[in-house]
Design an enzyme around this catalytic site. Structure first.
Site, short mmCIF file in Angstrom:
data_model
loop_
_atom_site.label_atom_id
_atom_site.label_comp_id
_atom_site.label_asym_id
_atom_site.label_seq_id
_atom_site.Cartn_x
_atom_site.Cartn_y
_atom_site.Cartn_z
N GLY A 131 -21.47 3.97 6.43
CA GLY A 131 -20.98 5.19 7.07
C GLY A 131 -21.62 5.52 8.40
O GLY A 131 -21.32 6.57 8.97
N GLU A 153 -25.38 -0.20 2.94
CA GLU A 153 -24.18 -1.06 2.93
C GLU A 153 -23.27 -0.67 4.09
O GLU A 153 -22.15 -0.24 3.89
CB GLU A 153 -23.48 -1.02 1.56
CG GLU A 153 -23.27 0.34 1.00
CD GLU A 153 -22.73 0.34 -0.43
OE1 GLU A 153 -23.10 -0.52 -1.24
OE2 GLU A 153 -21.93 1.23 -0.73
N GLY A 161 -20.88 -1.21 7.24
CA GLY A 161 -19.86 -2.15 7.70
C GLY A 161 -19.66 -1.94 9.20
O GLY A 161 -20.11 -2.73 10.03
N ARG A 162 -19.03 -0.83 9.50
CA ARG A 162 -18.60 -0.52 10.87
C ARG A 162 -19.65 -0.78 11.95
O ARG A 162 -19.36 -1.40 12.97
CB ARG A 162 -18.19 0.95 10.92
CG ARG A 162 -17.60 1.39 12.24
CD ARG A 162 -17.38 2.91 12.27
NE ARG A 162 -16.83 3.41 11.04
CZ ARG A 162 -15.53 3.49 10.74
NH1 ARG A 162 -14.66 3.12 11.64
NH2 ARG A 162 -15.14 3.94 9.58
N ARG A 198 -6.17 1.63 13.34
CA ARG A 198 -6.94 2.87 13.39
C ARG A 198 -6.32 3.96 14.27
O ARG A 198 -6.24 5.11 13.85
CB ARG A 198 -8.39 2.60 13.81
CG ARG A 198 -9.14 1.71 12.82
CD ARG A 198 -10.63 1.63 13.10
NE ARG A 198 -11.29 2.89 12.80
CZ ARG A 198 -11.63 3.80 13.67
NH1 ARG A 198 -11.40 3.61 14.95
NH2 ARG A 198 -12.19 4.92 13.28
N TYR A 223 -5.52 7.14 11.98
CA TYR A 223 -6.51 8.22 12.10
C TYR A 223 -6.40 8.96 13.44
O TYR A 223 -7.20 9.83 13.72
CB TYR A 223 -7.95 7.68 12.03
CG TYR A 223 -8.30 6.86 10.83
CD1 TYR A 223 -8.16 7.37 9.54
CD2 TYR A 223 -8.83 5.59 10.98
CE1 TYR A 223 -8.52 6.60 8.45
CE2 TYR A 223 -9.20 4.82 9.89
CZ TYR A 223 -9.05 5.34 8.63
OH TYR A 223 -9.41 4.58 7.55
N CYS A 238 8.61 -0.78 14.87
CA CYS A 238 9.59 0.31 14.87
C CYS A 238 9.02 1.52 14.14
O CYS A 238 9.49 1.90 13.06
CB CYS A 238 10.90 -0.15 14.24
SG CYS A 238 11.63 -1.49 15.18
N GLU A 239 7.96 2.04 14.69
CA GLU A 239 7.22 3.19 14.15
C GLU A 239 6.66 3.88 15.37
O GLU A 239 5.95 3.27 16.16
CB GLU A 239 6.01 2.69 13.33
CG GLU A 239 6.22 2.53 11.86
CD GLU A 239 6.24 3.85 11.12
OE1 GLU A 239 6.07 4.91 11.75
OE2 GLU A 239 6.46 3.80 9.90
C1 LIG Z 1 -16.26 1.32 3.24
C2 LIG Z 1 -17.53 1.32 2.51
C3 LIG Z 1 -18.72 0.97 3.13
C4 LIG Z 1 -18.80 0.67 4.60
O1 LIG Z 1 -18.48 1.77 5.38
P1 LIG Z 1 -18.72 1.74 6.96
O2 LIG Z 1 -18.17 3.05 7.40
O3 LIG Z 1 -17.94 0.59 7.48
O4 LIG Z 1 -20.18 1.60 7.19
C5 LIG Z 1 -19.86 0.91 2.38
N1 LIG Z 1 -19.86 1.19 1.07
C6 LIG Z 1 -18.73 1.54 0.42
C7 LIG Z 1 -18.80 1.83 -1.02
C8 LIG Z 1 -17.53 1.63 1.13
O5 LIG Z 1 -16.43 1.98 0.48
#
Ligand SMILES: *Cc1c(COP(=O)(O)O)cnc(C)c1O
Length: 418
Positions: free
Chosen positions: A232, A274, A276-277, A312, A316, A343-344
């Site tokens: 997150g 954990e 990602g982004r 995105r 969003y 077509c959106e």
């Molecule tokens: C999507 C997700 C992440 C990664 O979120 P980011 O915003 O990409 O850092 C980590 N843990 C869980 C459980 C998620 O669903």
């Protein structure tokens, strides 16, 4: 303005082999970023980042992150298989799923993953799936949802409206039940942020989990091995935003750890994340070409990319900076809606954006597309997903996923009985 690590000439040359649109990831920048994250938490001997596979589910990106000891955060069968294929097994997998099918629990168990339960009912369900097993060496974890105890976040919403995780009362009940079944190794998890840029929010999440680990320890005699503060961490999509100060997050959590964990004699406690982004997000680019310029009630720049490559903005209303290589310093500008061919009407990468005057054949680089970009693409309207390229440190380009073809699109259809 963003400065992609390539120019118009590079795009022209690359597009001869890989026609636009394509995604390209900057390997050196991703490595530097991974190092920075690791350094910010180097005070915690057991620190580990489990890269959220869903952000960029490409084995070559996962392999690159493995160099830094990053594991995989998985939440589906495909993601478990990807982790297995890159050699992330055992405690290199954090299985943080929800509404989980039996076969995914079975696979996670077989791979030796750390299983992070989303619900109290998943404990008996998991037991019914894996049968009469020896839990001794296995690490079990639960996902906490603080509900109204913690304020909301723009993307993930208010915790009490989020479908994820246990209530506090349920946590006590579940850890007790797991202990009674012979589980000896435990972790605790929460993920209450998405695209968050305020360091305090992340530090507060750690504090919340440290306090809760203490309460569970006191009530149930559990010595937690780790707390996982989830992902997150946001990235500055907009020009007026600043990157998350990871060093400050690291220091803030370190101070809380001293006070809430070390002083209570609960150390060593490993800190897991954990994200990602924030790992590859700023270092992935969607490169596309202007196909048509249209002048009606507005000026439209139609690209050869569409929502199938990056959803995105459409879902969003997300902002992604757009750079026009070769025209960066142009003073002649126009206001465009930058569209795809779907077509959106929400198939727009930018709405009313001031850009250099564009012509068909110009290349545009859509920035910050390295996470939740290619992965989110869909095939609606028969639009196909593009290739993914890796720009290596020496300038070499490697295809890490080919573009989809019509045959891929038709692969699930049977034209035989027509
Ligand atoms: C999507 C997700 C992440 C990664 O979120 P980011 O915003 O990409 O850092 C980590 N843990 C869980 C459980 C998620 O669903």
């Amino acid at each position: 303005m963003r400065k992609p690590p390539f120019d118009r000439k590079w795009i022209e040359e690359t597009a001869q082999k890989w026609p636009t649109p394509f995604h390209v990831y900057d390997a050196a920048a991703i490595r530097d970023n991974a190092k920075r994250l690791r350094k910010a938490f180097s005070w915690n001997a057991g620190f580990r980042e489990y890269f959220a596979v869903k952000a960029t589910p490409n084995p070559h990106i996962m392999r690159l992150l493995q160099e830094f000891g990053f594991g995989s955060d998985c939440s589906s069968m495909a993601e478990l298989v990807l982790a297995e294929k890159v050699g992330n097994v055992g405690d290199a997998i954090m299985f943080t799923s929800n509404d989980t099918p039996a076969e995914e629990f079975a696979k996670a168990w077989e791979l030796g993953a750390i299983i992070n339960l989303d619900d109290i009912a998943h404990w008996p369900f998991l037991k019914s799936v894996v049968g009469d097993v020896d839990w001794t060496g296995r690490i079990m974890c639960c996902r906490y949802n603080p509900g109204p105890l913690k304020g909301g976040n723009a993307i993930i919403g208010k915790p009490e409206e989020a479908k994820y995780g246990f209530t506090k009362e349920q946590l006590f009940e579940c850890y007790k039940a797991m202990k009674e079944s012979g589980v000896k190794r435990f972790g605790l998890h929460a993920m209450v942020a998405s695209n968050e840029l305020d360091p305090e929010y992340i530090i507060d999440t750690a504090k919340m989990l440290f306090a809760l680990a203490g309460e569970l320890h006191d009530a149930l005699g559990i010595d937690f091995e780790f707390v996982n503060i989830g992902g997150g961490i946001g990235i500055p999509y907009k020009p007026d935003q600043n990157a998350m100060d990871l060093e400050r997050v690291g220091k803030g959590i370190e101070a809380a750890y001293r006070e809430m964990i070390a002083a209570k004699g609960m150390d060593p406690l490993k800190l897991y994340m954990e994200c990602g982004r924030c790992i590859p997000g700023p270092y992935g680019y969607l490169v596309a070409k202007v196909r048509h310029i249209k002048n009606t009630y507005r000026m439209y720049a139609g690209l050869d990319a569409c929502m199938s490559n990056l959803m995105r903005p459409a879902i969003y209303g997300a902002y992604h900076e757009i750079v026009v290589p070769g025209k960066e310093n142009s003073t002649e500008t126009t206001i465009y809606d930058v569209t795809g061919s779907l077509c959106e009407n929400n198939d727009k990468f930018a709405v009313q954006r001031v850009l250099p005057v564009l012509e068909p054949g110009d290349y545009v680089v859509i920035c910050d597309a390295g996470a939740h970009g290619h992965a989110m693409g869909f095939q609606y309207n028969g639009k196909l997903r593009s290739a993914e390229l890796l720009l290596e440190a020496g300038g070499k380009v490697r295809e890490i996923r080919r573009a989809e073809t019509l045959d891929d699109y038709f692969a699930t259809l049977d034209f035989g009985g027509l």
